[in-house]
Write a protein that holds these residues in place. Structure first.
Motif, short mmCIF file in Angstrom:
data_model
loop_
_atom_site.label_atom_id
_atom_site.label_comp_id
_atom_site.label_asym_id
_atom_site.label_seq_id
_atom_site.Cartn_x
_atom_site.Cartn_y
_atom_site.Cartn_z
N VAL A 59 0.85 -1.19 0.00
CA VAL A 59 0.00 0.00 0.00
C VAL A 59 0.88 1.24 0.00
O VAL A 59 1.76 1.40 0.85
N VAL A 60 0.64 2.14 -0.95
CA VAL A 60 1.42 3.36 -1.11
C VAL A 60 0.74 4.51 -0.39
O VAL A 60 -0.46 4.75 -0.56
N ILE A 61 1.51 5.23 0.44
CA ILE A 61 1.07 6.48 1.06
C ILE A 61 1.95 7.56 0.46
O ILE A 61 3.14 7.64 0.76
N ASP A 62 1.38 8.37 -0.42
CA ASP A 62 2.17 9.24 -1.28
C ASP A 62 2.09 10.69 -0.84
O ASP A 62 1.01 11.25 -0.68
N ASN A 63 3.26 11.31 -0.68
CA ASN A 63 3.32 12.71 -0.25
C ASN A 63 3.36 13.69 -1.42
O ASN A 63 3.26 14.89 -1.21
N SER A 64 3.47 13.22 -2.64
CA SER A 64 3.50 14.14 -3.78
C SER A 64 2.07 14.57 -4.14
O SER A 64 1.10 14.10 -3.56
N SER A 65 1.96 15.45 -5.11
CA SER A 65 0.64 15.92 -5.54
C SER A 65 0.03 15.05 -6.63
O SER A 65 -1.09 15.31 -7.08
N LEU A 66 0.73 14.00 -7.04
CA LEU A 66 0.35 13.25 -8.24
C LEU A 66 -1.07 12.69 -8.18
O LEU A 66 -1.83 12.79 -9.15
N TYR A 67 -1.44 12.10 -7.05
CA TYR A 67 -2.72 11.38 -6.98
C TYR A 67 -3.80 12.10 -6.18
O TYR A 67 -4.90 11.58 -6.04
N ARG A 68 -3.50 13.28 -5.65
CA ARG A 68 -4.44 13.93 -4.73
C ARG A 68 -5.81 14.21 -5.32
O ARG A 68 -6.81 14.18 -4.60
N TYR A 69 -5.86 14.48 -6.61
CA TYR A 69 -7.11 14.97 -7.19
C TYR A 69 -7.84 13.91 -8.01
O TYR A 69 -8.82 14.21 -8.67
N GLU A 70 -7.34 12.68 -7.95
CA GLU A 70 -8.00 11.59 -8.65
C GLU A 70 -9.16 11.07 -7.79
O GLU A 70 -8.97 10.75 -6.62
N PRO A 71 -10.35 10.99 -8.34
CA PRO A 71 -11.54 10.71 -7.53
C PRO A 71 -11.55 9.35 -6.85
O PRO A 71 -12.20 9.18 -5.82
N ASP A 72 -10.82 8.38 -7.40
CA ASP A 72 -10.85 7.03 -6.82
C ASP A 72 -9.71 6.79 -5.83
O ASP A 72 -9.55 5.68 -5.33
N ILE A 73 -8.92 7.83 -5.53
CA ILE A 73 -7.82 7.71 -4.57
C ILE A 73 -8.14 8.58 -3.36
O ILE A 73 -8.37 9.79 -3.51
N PRO A 74 -8.17 8.02 -2.16
CA PRO A 74 -8.50 8.82 -0.98
C PRO A 74 -7.39 9.82 -0.64
O PRO A 74 -6.21 9.51 -0.74
N LEU A 75 -7.81 11.01 -0.25
CA LEU A 75 -6.92 12.08 0.21
C LEU A 75 -7.25 12.26 1.69
O LEU A 75 -8.36 12.68 2.04
N ILE A 76 -6.30 11.95 2.57
CA ILE A 76 -6.65 11.75 3.97
C ILE A 76 -5.85 12.63 4.93
O ILE A 76 -4.63 12.74 4.83
N VAL A 77 -6.58 13.23 5.86
CA VAL A 77 -6.03 13.79 7.10
C VAL A 77 -6.74 13.02 8.21
O VAL A 77 -7.94 13.17 8.39
N PRO A 78 -6.04 12.17 8.94
CA PRO A 78 -6.71 11.23 9.84
C PRO A 78 -7.64 11.86 10.88
O PRO A 78 -8.65 11.26 11.24
N GLU A 79 -7.34 13.08 11.34
CA GLU A 79 -8.24 13.73 12.29
C GLU A 79 -9.53 14.21 11.63
O GLU A 79 -10.50 14.53 12.32
N VAL A 80 -9.54 14.27 10.30
CA VAL A 80 -10.65 14.91 9.58
C VAL A 80 -11.55 13.89 8.87
O VAL A 80 -12.77 13.90 9.03
N ASN A 81 -10.97 13.02 8.05
CA ASN A 81 -11.77 12.09 7.25
C ASN A 81 -11.21 10.67 7.31
O ASN A 81 -10.88 10.07 6.28
#
Length: 340
Positions: free
Chosen positions: A90-112
């Motif tokens: 499982v990849v946890i990616d810090n770049s901006s590459l996948y942030r805006y793809e609808p099928d990839i979760p963008l997560i801040v654990p305290e928030v979502n």
């Protein structure tokens, strides 16, 4: 039992912080690998009391590894993240590459945190932009209480957000100001950063905003609520580590500043330091090395109906990058990849 963990980009600022935080938080690691580009092959990095030698990202086999924390640019991520994901890591990616793809979760654990379940779509989880991460930690508990309509944010972002080159340029330019003939021309930044501020982070877009500003808009909508309207002005300042933000919030319902202060005090990941006296607030230099997002200067905005202002400060290499990635790894381990 623990996990087999890979840190990709282990010699960079964020990669080193990931290793530090994994050790500090005693993440259950059975085996860890530090990867870097071939030019950094064999470089030593620290993991707690252990010294690791970096391995070659180009030839590394991700088969059998549980998760990989990526702290490399989008180009390298585009090549190697799918390889890791396809191998079951499982990849946890810090770049901006996948942030805006609808099928990839963008997560801040305290928030979502519930969005973690969607990692199965592609075996990839995105880490948000540093300026967004700290802001949404503050927005979410207030949004749950009074529904946010609009956010106006001005950021004061440190040079570490631009990597080692940004840190070096500020240091060299500052020294050069005091030594005649050793002035350093701008290279990483568009203008002199020493003793200056630059209202330009990332590239300009057609509407006149910069991509950094666009990121804050798009990511807040994806993480918190797509109905929130956001406008941002992102500014680079001559600070080594720590981002600060002046945030103006308009709510659907009235929210008293005292209640907002109480809500934020109880919210995960937040420390409220808000004394109406000289020094009764937090600045970037005081947050370096801390996990928390600090909130100060909470006050009513009388110019609009249902408005609040606040000051938000965080270590951008931690909550804005490495810490959030490790928190995602913890969430993934606790909720999904349970072992033992």
């Amino acid at each position: 039992m623990g996990y087999r963990v890979v840190v990709v980009g282990a010699t960079g600022n964020v990669g080193r912080e990931m290793l530090n935080i994994l050790a500090e938080r005693q993440f259950p690691v059975d085996e860890i690998a530090a990867l870097a580009s071939r030019k950094s092959l064999g470089t030593e990095v620290s993991f707690g009391d252990t010294t690791l030698k970096t391995q070659d990202l180009d030839t590394f086999d991700f088969e059998g590894w549980d998760m990989a924390l990526f702290a490399v640019g989008s180009d390298a991520t585009k090549t190697f993240a799918p390889k890791a994901a396809d191998a079951g890591c499982v990849v946890i990616d810090n770049s901006s590459l996948y942030r805006y793809e609808p099928d990839i979760p963008l997560i801040v654990p305290e928030v979502n945190p519930d969005a973690i379940e969607h990692y199965r779509n592609r075996n990839i989880i995105a880490n948000p932009n540093c300026s967004t991460a700290q802001m949404v930690v503050a927005l979410k508990p207030l949004h749950d209480r009074a529904r946010i309509k609009r956010v106006v944010v001005s950021t004061y972002q440190s040079v570490s957000g631009a990597g080692k080159e940004g840190i070096d340029e500020l240091w060299d330019q500052t020294k050069g100001m005091y030594v005649p003939g050793q002035e350093v021309a701008p290279s990483k930044f568009q203008k002199q950063i020493a003793f200056n501020v630059i209202p330009h982070i990332d590239v300009f877009m057609e509407d006149g905003s910069t991509k950094e500003e666009w990121k804050m808009v798009a990511e807040t909508k994806k993480i918190v609520d797509p109905s929130i309207r956001v406008t941002a002005t992102c500014v680079r300042v001559p600070v080594f580590v720590g981002h600060a933000e002046a945030v103006n919030i308009e709510f659907e319902d009235f929210l008293d500043e005292d209640e907002a202060r109480d809500i934020l005090r109880e919210a995960p990941g937040i420390m409220v330091v808000d004394k109406r006296e000289a020094g009764g607030y937090v600045t970037p230099v005081e947050c370096v090395g801390d996990y928390a997002t600090y909130i100060s200067r909470i006050r009513q905005d009388s110019t609009i109906e249902n408005g609040l202002n606040l000051w938000c400060v965080s270590d951008n290499l931690r909550k804005g990058a490495a810490l959030n990635a490790v928190q995602i790894a913890e969430l993934l381990g606790n909720r999904v990849l349970k072992k033992g």
